[in-house]
Design a protein around this motif. Structure first.
Motif, PDB file in Angstrom:
ATOM      1  N   LEU A 124       6.988  28.101 -28.546  1.00 14.56           N
ATOM      2  CA  LEU A 124       6.251  27.164 -28.493  1.00 14.56           C
ATOM      3  C   LEU A 124       5.976  26.847 -29.751  1.00 14.56           C
ATOM      4  CD1 LEU A 124       4.265  25.430 -26.842  1.00 14.56           C
ATOM      5  CD2 LEU A 124       2.444  26.946 -27.252  1.00 14.56           C
TER       6      LEU A 124
ATOM      7  N   THR B 231       6.274  21.788 -23.242  1.00 12.99           N
ATOM      8  CA  THR B 231       5.800  22.033 -21.876  1.00 12.99           C
ATOM      9  C   THR B 231       6.318  23.181 -21.364  1.00 12.99           C
ATOM     10  OG1 THR B 231       5.316  19.627 -21.364  1.00 12.99           O
ATOM     11  CG2 THR B 231       5.355  21.339 -19.422  1.00 12.99           C
TER      12      THR B 231
ATOM     13  N   ARG C 146       2.451  31.033 -21.141  1.00 15.68           N
ATOM     14  CA  ARG C 146       1.313  31.316 -20.209  1.00 15.68           C
ATOM     15  C   ARG C 146       1.679  32.707 -19.367  1.00 15.68           C
ATOM     16  NH1 ARG C 146       0.278  25.772 -19.743  1.00 15.68           N
ATOM     17  NH2 ARG C 146       1.689  25.666 -17.907  1.00 15.68           N
TER      18      ARG C 146
ATOM     19  N   GLN D  59       4.976  26.367 -23.289  1.00 22.74           N
ATOM     20  CA  GLN D  59       3.907  26.774 -23.219  1.00 22.74           C
ATOM     21  C   GLN D  59       3.814  27.058 -21.551  1.00 22.74           C
ATOM     22  OE1 GLN D  59       2.233  22.532 -22.987  1.00 22.74           O
ATOM     23  NE2 GLN D  59       1.342  22.797 -25.049  1.00 22.74           N
TER      24      GLN D  59
END
Length: 575
Positions: A170, A290, A297, A293
């Protein structure tokens, strides 16, 4: 003329005197008299009633022994003796209850004998095997706990690395331009490949360790089986350890397979991202960010899920270790207690169990015995309330008067009694034990009886207060039947060998009683002292002697009170 009348009156007087005699003697000759006698004076109370059995028993099955009648062995009119079987109810349930109670008693007695005997060699061996089994279970639980703790640490390291790699990806995506997306994606792929390699290495290591544990447990089982094939508890303990090792192997294999699958999935994702970067260099920087990310997660979620699962596994295994430790402690305590022997309280408890079981047997036996109804006394059957196939209700056997009722009613016809209502004025003179004369109107037979009971509460009939008096008959005739009407004469007071005279020959004025005695034809009034006033006369204590002739009082308008001229006047001179 005056002298003529005088002569005439004198003549009439002389004629009257000779015609009727001496006036005093004429009056005496017309009076009723009685003689003073010596004998027995008695008073009595009369009443009427009906013959009844002296005793009447209402006989019923006892308590819980009610049920379906299987036998009725008597009928009305039968004479029975004490203990004779009268009837029976179904005893199936009572027999089953007794058998159960007897089994419980036998168990309690066996337990008592074991308690008193103390520890045996066999028991000591059993305790030893139980301790060894518990210790083996504890060792297995501790080994499994150590493995779970190691797995937890390894998973923590792996998941932290994955999260760090995703974070690096990221950061790289955020700091590089679109032209560097391929490089960043390649780095991610490299990192995921590293993670996959680590997961596969962990899987291989765990597989080796678990296989070794299973092999060791299998070897222990084989050793126990070969060493002591007849010792079932040792073999069972080894088999339990093998089962536990196999379960742990399956659990670890599943967990490692999930970790490899997760790493493989993440690698596939990274490879897809690399392919996308290579085929689409025009993808915007934001898309790379994105994606990174998302990967971060996912890595963080995997880290949390794995950490939670490992923590739960460790906690569960810690509980199993604690349980195994308590089992070891319990088995050791039991062995120590068995080695010491039974305490007084344990022996007393065993005795109490026998006593309780014996009470249950006794109760069950009583219930079974009560399914047979026996005569409580000799008697004659007066009533039977049910027949075979009907239900007889249970209650306590009782005996009372002829008004009692039960399944079977017995009466004692060898003795009869009469109960009669006596007016309150007479009841006060009636006492228990007094003699009574009883006459039956149907047969005109007279028998002797005695007062056996006097009611303490009254009954009121036609506004007359009465009390029930019971008279038991002495040797009643065989032809007297229950219910026949009888007249009672209860002798309430008696004076024997005394002087007595007809009661109407005495006159009482105030506190003074007198009698008119004829002495030499001349009436003389004598003061007398009286005693018992009976039905056949009044006792005379002083004033009279046996053989004295006493004048009986006349009712109004009767007897001579003087004399009159025949024809009602002085003959011819009535006017």
């Amino acid at each position: 003329m005056t002298s003529g009348l005088a002569v005439a009156f004198a003549g009439v007087s002389v004629v009257g005197y000779f015609a009727i005699g001496n006036p005093s003697k004429a009056a005496t000759a017309a009076q009723q008299t009685t003689t003073v006698q010596r004998g027995t004076v008695s008073s009595a109370v009369t009443a009427s009633g009906n013959a009844a059995a002296l005793t009447s028993l209402a006989v019923n099955f006892q308590g819980s022994s009610s049920g379906l009648l299987t036998e009725v062995d008597v009928k009305v009119g039968d004479k029975v003796t004490k203990g004779q079987v009268l009837s029976k109810v179904d005893d199936t349930s009572a027999k089953q209850t007794l058998a159960t109670a007897q089994a419980s008693l036998a168990s309690a007695q066996a337990s008592y004998e074991t308690t008193v005997a103390g520890e045996s060699v066999a028991k000591a061996h059993v305790d030893s095997v139980a301790i060894q089994s518990a210790q083996t279970s504890l060792a297995n639980a501790k080994t499994a706990l150590a493995q779970d703790v190691a797995t937890q640490a390894l998973d923590g390291t792996e998941q932290a690395a994955l999260v760090a790699a995703a974070q690096t990806a990221l950061t790289s995506a955020q700091s590089t331009s679109d032209t560097s997306s391929v490089t960043s994606a390649q780095t991610t792929v490299d990192n995921q490949e590293t993670a996959l390699s680590q997961a596969e290495a962990t899987q291989s290591l765990d597989s080796t360790q678990q296989a070794a544990s299973v092999a060791a447990a299998q070897a222990s089982l084989d050793k126990a089986d070969a060493a002591a094939p007849q010792n079932a508890s040792t073999i069972a303990s080894a088999q339990s350890a093998l089962t536990s090792a196999q379960a742990q192997q399956a659990s670890t294999t599943l967990k490692d397979s999930q970790s490899v699958a997760t790493a493989q999935g993440q690698l596939n994702t990274a490879e897809d991202q690399l392919s996308s970067a290579e085929t689409s260099s025009a993808t915007s920087t934001q898309t790379s960010i994105t994606s990174a990310q998302t990967s971060l997660r996912q890595a963080q979620q995997s880290q949390e899920t794995t950490a939670l699962k490992d923590a739960q596994q460790v906690a569960s295994q810690q509980g199993q270790v604690a349980t195994a430790q308590r089992q070891v402690d319990s088995q050791q305590a039991t062995a120590a207690l068995d080695a010491v022997g039974s305490t007084k309280s344990q022996i007393d408890s065993a005795k109490a169990q026998i006593a309780t079981a014996q009470v249950q047997v006794d109760q069950a036996q009583t219930t079974l015995d009560d399914t047979v109804l026996r005569a409580p006394a000799d008697g004659t059957v007066a009533a039977v309330a049910a027949a075979v196939g009907e239900t007889a209700s249970g209650s306590s056997s009782s005996s009372s008067t002829s008004s009692s009722s039960g399944f079977i009613t017995l009466v004692d016809v060898s003795g009869l009694q009469i109960t009669a209502d006596v007016a309150e004025a007479d009841a006060s003179s009636v006492k228990i034990g007094q003699t009574a004369s009883v006459t039956f109107s149907a047969t005109n037979a007279t028998v002797v009886g005695k007062v056996t009971a006097i009611a303490i509460t009254d009954t009121v009939t036609n506004n007359v207060v009465e009390y029930a008096v019971t008279v038991a008959l002495t040797n009643p005739p065989a032809n007297i039947k229950i219910g026949q009407t009888a007249s009672l004469s209860i002798t309430t007071e008696t004076a024997a060998n005394v002087l007595y005279v007809q009661s109407s020959a005495l006159t009482k004025v105030g506190q003074i009683t007198t009698a008119t005695v004829l002495k030499n034809g001349t009436p003389q009034v004598i003061t007398v002292t009286t005693g018992l006033a009976g039905d056949n006369g009044t006792e005379v204590k002083t004033g009279l002697s046996a053989g004295d002739v006493v004048v009986v009082k006349q009712s109004s308008g009767t007897g001579a009170t003087g004399f009159t001229f025949p024809g009602g006047g002085l003959g011819g001179l009535g006017g």
